[in-house]
Design a protein around this motif. Structure first.
Motif, mmCIF file in Angstrom:
data_model
loop_
_atom_site.group_PDB
_atom_site.id
_atom_site.type_symbol
_atom_site.label_atom_id
_atom_site.label_comp_id
_atom_site.label_asym_id
_atom_site.label_seq_id
_atom_site.Cartn_x
_atom_site.Cartn_y
_atom_site.Cartn_z
ATOM 1 N N MET A 1 -121.209 -97.438 15.388
ATOM 2 C CA MET A 1 -119.932 -97.370 16.071
ATOM 3 C C MET A 1 -119.156 -96.160 15.573
ATOM 4 S SD MET A 1 -118.838 -101.127 17.128
ATOM 5 C CE MET A 1 -117.270 -100.466 17.497
ATOM 6 N N LEU A 2 -118.618 -95.414 16.526
ATOM 7 C CA LEU A 2 -117.853 -94.227 16.177
ATOM 8 C C LEU A 2 -116.460 -94.578 15.686
ATOM 9 C CD1 LEU A 2 -118.728 -91.814 19.144
ATOM 10 C CD2 LEU A 2 -119.693 -91.830 16.846
ATOM 11 N N GLN A 3 -115.996 -93.828 14.704
ATOM 12 C CA GLN A 3 -114.627 -93.967 14.241
ATOM 13 C C GLN A 3 -113.665 -93.346 15.262
ATOM 14 O OE1 GLN A 3 -113.531 -95.599 11.627
ATOM 15 N NE2 GLN A 3 -115.552 -96.132 10.824
ATOM 16 N N PRO A 4 -112.389 -93.719 15.232
ATOM 17 C CA PRO A 4 -111.433 -93.172 16.219
ATOM 18 C C PRO A 4 -111.333 -91.651 16.179
ATOM 19 C CG PRO A 4 -110.484 -95.053 15.050
ATOM 20 C CD PRO A 4 -111.767 -94.722 14.356
ATOM 21 N N ALA A 79 -123.185 -92.035 8.223
ATOM 22 C CA ALA A 79 -122.502 -92.795 7.172
ATOM 23 C C ALA A 79 -120.991 -92.807 7.371
ATOM 24 C CB ALA A 79 -122.845 -92.216 5.800
ATOM 25 N N LEU A 80 -120.470 -91.756 8.006
ATOM 26 C CA LEU A 80 -119.013 -91.645 8.204
ATOM 27 C C LEU A 80 -118.559 -92.097 9.585
ATOM 28 C CD1 LEU A 80 -118.392 -88.165 6.523
ATOM 29 C CD2 LEU A 80 -118.072 -90.437 5.525
ATOM 30 N N GLY A 81 -119.480 -92.536 10.428
ATOM 31 C CA GLY A 81 -119.113 -92.984 11.762
ATOM 32 C C GLY A 81 -118.710 -91.858 12.690
ATOM 33 N N LEU A 82 -119.325 -90.691 12.512
ATOM 34 C CA LEU A 82 -119.014 -89.530 13.334
ATOM 35 C C LEU A 82 -120.045 -89.349 14.436
ATOM 36 C CD1 LEU A 82 -118.075 -87.050 10.459
ATOM 37 C CD2 LEU A 82 -116.505 -88.393 11.897
ATOM 38 N N ASN A 83 -119.797 -88.393 15.323
ATOM 39 C CA ASN A 83 -120.717 -88.124 16.415
ATOM 40 C C ASN A 83 -121.923 -87.358 15.875
ATOM 41 O OD1 ASN A 83 -121.958 -86.707 18.753
ATOM 42 N ND2 ASN A 83 -120.317 -87.722 19.876
ATOM 43 N N ILE A 84 -123.054 -88.024 15.848
ATOM 44 C CA ILE A 84 -124.258 -87.444 15.239
ATOM 45 C C ILE A 84 -124.757 -86.248 16.032
ATOM 46 C CG2 ILE A 84 -126.676 -87.894 14.680
ATOM 47 C CD1 ILE A 84 -125.886 -90.774 14.043
ATOM 48 N N LEU A 176 -110.406 -71.093 20.662
ATOM 49 C CA LEU A 176 -111.042 -72.048 19.761
ATOM 50 C C LEU A 176 -110.118 -72.494 18.634
ATOM 51 C CD1 LEU A 176 -114.581 -70.398 19.502
ATOM 52 C CD2 LEU A 176 -113.846 -72.256 21.003
ATOM 53 N N GLU A 177 -108.851 -72.128 18.725
ATOM 54 C CA GLU A 177 -107.845 -72.522 17.730
ATOM 55 C C GLU A 177 -108.332 -72.172 16.320
ATOM 56 O OE1 GLU A 177 -106.831 -76.618 18.404
ATOM 57 O OE2 GLU A 177 -106.164 -76.248 20.459
ATOM 58 N N LEU A 178 -108.548 -70.891 16.113
ATOM 59 C CA LEU A 178 -109.161 -70.415 14.880
ATOM 60 C C LEU A 178 -108.313 -70.677 13.640
ATOM 61 C CD1 LEU A 178 -110.589 -66.996 16.149
ATOM 62 C CD2 LEU A 178 -111.771 -69.199 15.961
ATOM 63 N N HIS A 179 -107.025 -70.940 13.826
ATOM 64 C CA HIS A 179 -106.129 -71.132 12.684
ATOM 65 C C HIS A 179 -106.235 -72.524 12.084
ATOM 66 C CE1 HIS A 179 -104.026 -72.697 16.208
ATOM 67 N NE2 HIS A 179 -103.286 -73.425 15.390
ATOM 68 N N THR A 180 -106.900 -73.457 12.755
ATOM 69 C CA THR A 180 -106.990 -74.833 12.255
ATOM 70 C C THR A 180 -108.365 -75.091 11.634
ATOM 71 O OG1 THR A 180 -107.927 -75.796 14.285
ATOM 72 C CG2 THR A 180 -105.519 -75.572 14.178
ATOM 73 N N HIS A 181 -108.455 -76.203 10.923
ATOM 74 C CA HIS A 181 -109.760 -76.661 10.459
ATOM 75 C C HIS A 181 -110.573 -77.141 11.659
ATOM 76 C CE1 HIS A 181 -109.421 -76.522 6.046
ATOM 77 N NE2 HIS A 181 -108.127 -76.689 6.265
ATOM 78 N N ALA A 182 -111.866 -77.235 11.473
ATOM 79 C CA ALA A 182 -112.748 -77.718 12.532
ATOM 80 C C ALA A 182 -112.798 -79.244 12.502
ATOM 81 C CB ALA A 182 -114.138 -77.126 12.363
ATOM 82 N N SER A 183 -113.528 -79.802 13.440
ATOM 83 C CA SER A 183 -113.709 -81.254 13.515
ATOM 84 C C SER A 183 -114.402 -81.770 12.266
ATOM 85 C CB SER A 183 -114.561 -81.599 14.735
ATOM 86 O OG SER A 183 -115.873 -81.059 14.570
ATOM 87 N N ALA A 184 -114.330 -83.077 12.068
ATOM 88 C CA ALA A 184 -115.041 -83.688 10.939
ATOM 89 C C ALA A 184 -116.538 -83.439 11.060
ATOM 90 C CB ALA A 184 -114.743 -85.186 10.889
ATOM 91 N N GLU A 185 -117.048 -83.434 12.297
ATOM 92 C CA GLU A 185 -118.483 -83.198 12.503
ATOM 93 C C GLU A 185 -118.892 -81.809 12.011
ATOM 94 O OE1 GLU A 185 -117.436 -86.494 15.332
ATOM 95 O OE2 GLU A 185 -116.486 -84.616 14.733
#
Length: 384
Positions: A1-4, A79-84, A176-185
């Motif tokens: 199950m994916l996390q929110p 393990a973290l419930g992310l999009n594999i 690509l919003e280069l100033h922010t961090h990327a997704s958890a994936e």
């Protein structure tokens, strides 16, 4: 199950060019599959990490490294419930932009391209998947989702300072919003890269006999791994002993990343993927203790492997190869393959030509670059 806070197809920001959805695969599965089937991915088979491609069949190549990173990334993402699938797509694509001869080739190309907007392998990977792969009827590149492109561009963190031209060019069309961090994936893909190369460079260094098993057994983290193996398997032969110890080292790094990420995510309590991007700090990282111990291992590898006499000798040779290829093609663009000469005819100025030459050289495999330089040296001699 994916996390929110995991990526989902229904909340994807989509592709630059709209496409009909697949009947059998979601958008991130399609991204992963397009990367695997790309020409650039196949060429990674003959691009190496530290050693030159022909120096041994057992040393890692960029391809085997990318597959290992993909495996680690899938494990951590699950393990973290992310999009594999998104995690694996970013992991498999993270080295597409590397030129021949590993970091040595990149260092040489960076210097040569400094007057023309610079060279960066992450930016070049974006250029490959958005322009240089030209197999589809409706668009150049692979037309990957925004989330996969974002992950390739900034899996190592926000892009600060001058943005390399190859990335800036695409970002102007598709922010690509280069100033922010990327997704958890994407953050998982970046840490999976660290886990994989810290482990397999030790394997390759041992196989190349650049250092001994006993020397490894004295390093932080590894000392405990060898001690645990010796306690459980007394008298184990040398090769099995070091393999099992390095497996434990590998597992220790993965466990640490998962534990730390779970703690940071629990503290932040994100409810959307954008909460991860705007957190102002990475959610996926090593603990301070493991990170400090890893620095000792990295320093050891730097001196004993990356700067080993035989490796330095080869670095000198391949640097001269790249430094020879670039000015030759700048002076004789007619010697580029036919499909590249059309690009040259449309080049507006020297900068545009340099970028074409850089694209061509960076796509070369180790063996082809060496063979091409030998051919062109002979050609140059004949002309003189």
């Amino acid at each position: 199950m994916l996390q929110p806070y995991a990526a989902r197809e229904e909340t994807s920001r989509g592709r630059l060019f709209d496409e009909e959805p697949s009947r059998f695969r979601d958008c991130y599965q399609r991204d992963r599959d397009r990367i695997i089937h790309s020409s650039a991915f196949r060429r990674l088979k003959h691009k190496t990490q530290v050693f030159i491609e022909h120096e041994g069949d057992y040393f890692r190549t960029r391809l085997t490294h990318s597959i290992e990173v993909g495996q680690v990334a899938r494990t951590i993402a699950a393990a973290l419930g992310l999009n594999i699938d998104l995690t694996e797509a970013v992991a498999l694509a993270h080295d597409l932009g590397h030129p021949p001869f590993g970091h040595t080739g990149e260092d040489a190309l960076q210097k040569l391209m400094a007057p023309y907007g610079g060279f960066d392998h992450n930016a070049q990977a974006i250029r490959i998947v958005t322009s240089l792969e030209r197999h589809y009827a409706d668009f150049d590149g692979l037309n990957l989702t925004w989330e996969t492109l974002e992950g390739i561009a900034k899996h190592n963190g926000p892009v600060a300072g001058p943005v390399p031209y190859a990335l800036a060019e695409y970002n102007a069309r598709h922010d690509l919003e280069l100033h922010t961090h990327a997704s958890a994936e994407a953050q998982v893909a970046a840490l999976a890269d660290d886990v994989a190369y810290n482990s397999h460079d030790l394997h390759d260094g041992l196989r190349a006999e650049l250092f001994s098993t006993d020397e490894l057994a004295e390093l932080p983290l590894l000392d405990g791994c060898f001690a645990a193996v010796d306690a459980k398997y007394p008298g184990l032969n040398l090769y099995r002993r070091r393999h099992v110890a390095l497996r434990r080292f590998f597992g220790t790094l993965v466990d640490d990343v998962v534990t730390q990420a779970k703690g940071r995510l629990k503290e932040l309590q994100p409810v959307t993927p954008d909460d991860i991007r705007r957190a102002g700090r990475p959610m996926v990282r090593f603990s301070d203790e493991i990170w400090e111990q890893l620095q000792v291992t990295r320093k050891f590898l730097y001196h004993r492997m990356y700067r080993a006499p035989d490796v330095v000798k080869m670095r000198s040779r391949v640097t001269k190869t790249v430094e020879g290829l670039f000015p030759f093609f700048m002076a004789h663009p007619e010697e580029l393959p036919k499909q590249w000469r059309k690009e040259v005819a449309e080049a507006r100025d020297e900068t545009a030509l340099a970028r074409i030459v850089s694209d061509y050289i960076s796509g070369m495999t180790d063996r082809f670059a060496l063979q091409e330089w030998e051919r062109l040296e002979s050609l140059s001699f004949d002309r003189s």
